[in-house]
Scaffold this motif. Structure first.
Motif, mmCIF file in Angstrom:
data_model
loop_
_atom_site.group_PDB
_atom_site.id
_atom_site.type_symbol
_atom_site.label_atom_id
_atom_site.label_comp_id
_atom_site.label_asym_id
_atom_site.label_seq_id
_atom_site.Cartn_x
_atom_site.Cartn_y
_atom_site.Cartn_z
ATOM 1 N N LYS A 212 18.407 12.064 0.190
ATOM 2 C CA LYS A 212 19.132 12.323 -1.055
ATOM 3 C C LYS A 212 18.579 11.482 -2.205
ATOM 4 C CE LYS A 212 23.415 13.702 1.254
ATOM 5 N NZ LYS A 212 24.808 13.300 1.607
ATOM 6 N N THR A 213 18.151 10.275 -1.910
ATOM 7 C CA THR A 213 17.552 9.421 -2.944
ATOM 8 C C THR A 213 16.250 10.022 -3.444
ATOM 9 O OG1 THR A 213 18.538 7.454 -1.905
ATOM 10 C CG2 THR A 213 16.783 7.078 -3.494
ATOM 11 N N MET A 214 15.459 10.589 -2.540
ATOM 12 C CA MET A 214 14.216 11.254 -2.924
ATOM 13 C C MET A 214 14.489 12.406 -3.884
ATOM 14 S SD MET A 214 12.353 11.311 0.833
ATOM 15 C CE MET A 214 10.891 12.230 0.325
ATOM 16 N N ASN B 147 5.151 8.498 -7.388
ATOM 17 C CA ASN B 147 6.072 7.406 -7.066
ATOM 18 C C ASN B 147 6.985 7.724 -5.880
ATOM 19 O OD1 ASN B 147 7.663 9.333 -8.367
ATOM 20 N ND2 ASN B 147 8.949 7.815 -9.398
ATOM 21 N N MET B 148 6.739 8.858 -5.196
ATOM 22 C CA MET B 148 7.631 9.240 -4.106
ATOM 23 C C MET B 148 7.613 8.243 -2.939
ATOM 24 S SD MET B 148 10.034 11.292 -3.446
ATOM 25 C CE MET B 148 9.805 12.490 -4.762
ATOM 26 N N PRO B 149 6.448 7.739 -2.505
ATOM 27 C CA PRO B 149 6.485 6.720 -1.450
ATOM 28 C C PRO B 149 7.241 5.463 -1.874
ATOM 29 C CG PRO B 149 4.297 7.685 -1.577
ATOM 30 C CD PRO B 149 5.052 8.173 -2.780
ATOM 31 N N CYS B 150 7.168 5.107 -3.138
ATOM 32 C CA CYS B 150 7.911 3.966 -3.659
ATOM 33 C C CYS B 150 9.413 4.200 -3.521
ATOM 34 C CB CYS B 150 7.535 3.715 -5.119
ATOM 35 S SG CYS B 150 8.448 2.390 -5.925
ATOM 36 N N LEU C 183 0.831 -1.206 0.000
ATOM 37 C CA LEU C 183 0.000 0.000 0.000
ATOM 38 C C LEU C 183 0.864 1.255 0.000
ATOM 39 C CD1 LEU C 183 -2.964 -0.808 2.426
ATOM 40 C CD2 LEU C 183 -3.068 -0.429 -0.035
ATOM 41 N N VAL C 184 2.016 1.190 0.644
ATOM 42 C CA VAL C 184 2.934 2.334 0.634
ATOM 43 C C VAL C 184 3.411 2.599 -0.786
ATOM 44 C CG1 VAL C 184 5.222 3.130 1.378
ATOM 45 C CG2 VAL C 184 3.688 2.034 3.019
ATOM 46 N N GLU D 229 6.287 13.768 3.818
ATOM 47 C CA GLU D 229 6.570 14.495 2.584
ATOM 48 C C GLU D 229 6.236 13.649 1.369
ATOM 49 O OE1 GLU D 229 10.403 16.222 0.061
ATOM 50 O OE2 GLU D 229 10.622 15.839 2.213
ATOM 51 N N ALA D 230 6.621 12.377 1.419
ATOM 52 C CA ALA D 230 6.327 11.473 0.311
ATOM 53 C C ALA D 230 4.825 11.309 0.116
ATOM 54 C CB ALA D 230 6.979 10.114 0.561
#
Length: 261
Positions: free
Chosen positions: A230-232, A198-201, A7-8, A191-192
């Motif tokens: 940093k990955t985000m 696709n930010m939560p992914c 779900l995330v 924030e995601a």
């Protein structure tokens, strides 16, 4: 549903399929089971969901202390006996961040309607506030057998031999606000959720990489948040991802997180 990550990562896909096939999703996670139990029989809109968090083993440690925590320290949860990955996520509050995103999809609420409160005793498993101001809470021992059983027995309750909550021994229930400056993972998860797409992914993939590294002594406890953030920033954002986009995002985020470590 016992796996919060699906779900995330792709909540809109899972919930759309649930609606299409009229297959309700029954939560097993203790916090979401608590919310679900509070909502049974209610027909009024939800004003706010209040997810409780134990705060983990490092609740009141300073930044300097958090920088120096060991793997054994992080695996020593005060109330719950869980696998290594979830225990580290609990210590960093990323597990709570994932539960916030999960709650959004399970209960159809806006991000602004989800609040986290630290409740170290883990007696209140979560709460729901309704539009008239009333708050319902589900209480019980910190025992995953109860929410698992309820998911299987719903809408009925069946007798069990599980330990009962004894209020003669439970005399001090406390609450405090989470510190998202020391525990940045919770802020990153919010924030995601607000950004969506696709930010939560991205956050989930990066988190899996950093936790695996932490458990091998390859990164510090606070360093995990640095790499996730940093990955985000570096993975391409997609506002309306397809399933294939999620697969590609997951791979890209893992590669970038690993390179940052």
């Amino acid at each position: 549903l016992a796996n919060k990550e699906c779900l995330v990562v792709a909540g809109e896909i899972v919930t759309a399929l649930s609606a299409q096939h009229r297959a309700p999703i029954l939560p097993v996670d203790s916090e979401h089971s608590a919310i679900f139990q509070c909502l049974v029989g209610e027909h009024s809109p939800i004003d706010k969901i209040i997810l409780t968090a134990s705060g983990g083993p490092f609740l009141h440690k300073t930044d300097a202390e958090l920088e120096a925590v060991s793997i054994a320290d992080a695996l020593n949860h005060p109330y719950w006996n869980m696998g290594a990955k979830v225990t580290i996520d609990s210590a960093s509050l990323m597990n709570k961040g994932f539960e916030v995103i999960e709650a959004k999809w399970l209960f159809g609420v806006q991000p602004s309607q989800i609040e986290v409160v630290v409740h170290p005793q883990s007696v209140i498993h979560s709460m729901v506030q309704f539009e008239d101001g009333a708050v319902k809470a589900q209480l019980g021992m910190p025992d995953m057998r109860l929410p698992i059983q309820y998911a299987f027995s719903y809408p009925d309750r069946i007798s069990s031999s599980f330990d009962r909550l004894d209020f003669s021994q439970c005399t001090n229930l406390t609450f405090e606000q989470p510190d998202t400056k020391r525990f940045r993972n919770l802020a990153l998860a919010y924030e995601a959720m607000y950004r969506g797409g696709n930010m939560p992914c991205i956050v989930n993939a990066a988190n899996e990489v950093v936790v695996a590294s932490f458990l091998k002594d390859g990164i510090s406890f606070l360093g995990m948040s640095d790499v996730i953030e940093k990955t985000m920033e570096r993975v391409a954002f997609i506002a309306n991802p397809t399933y294939d986009d999620y697969v590609a995002t997951d791979a890209e985020a893992r590669k970038i997180a690993a390179s940052l470590i």
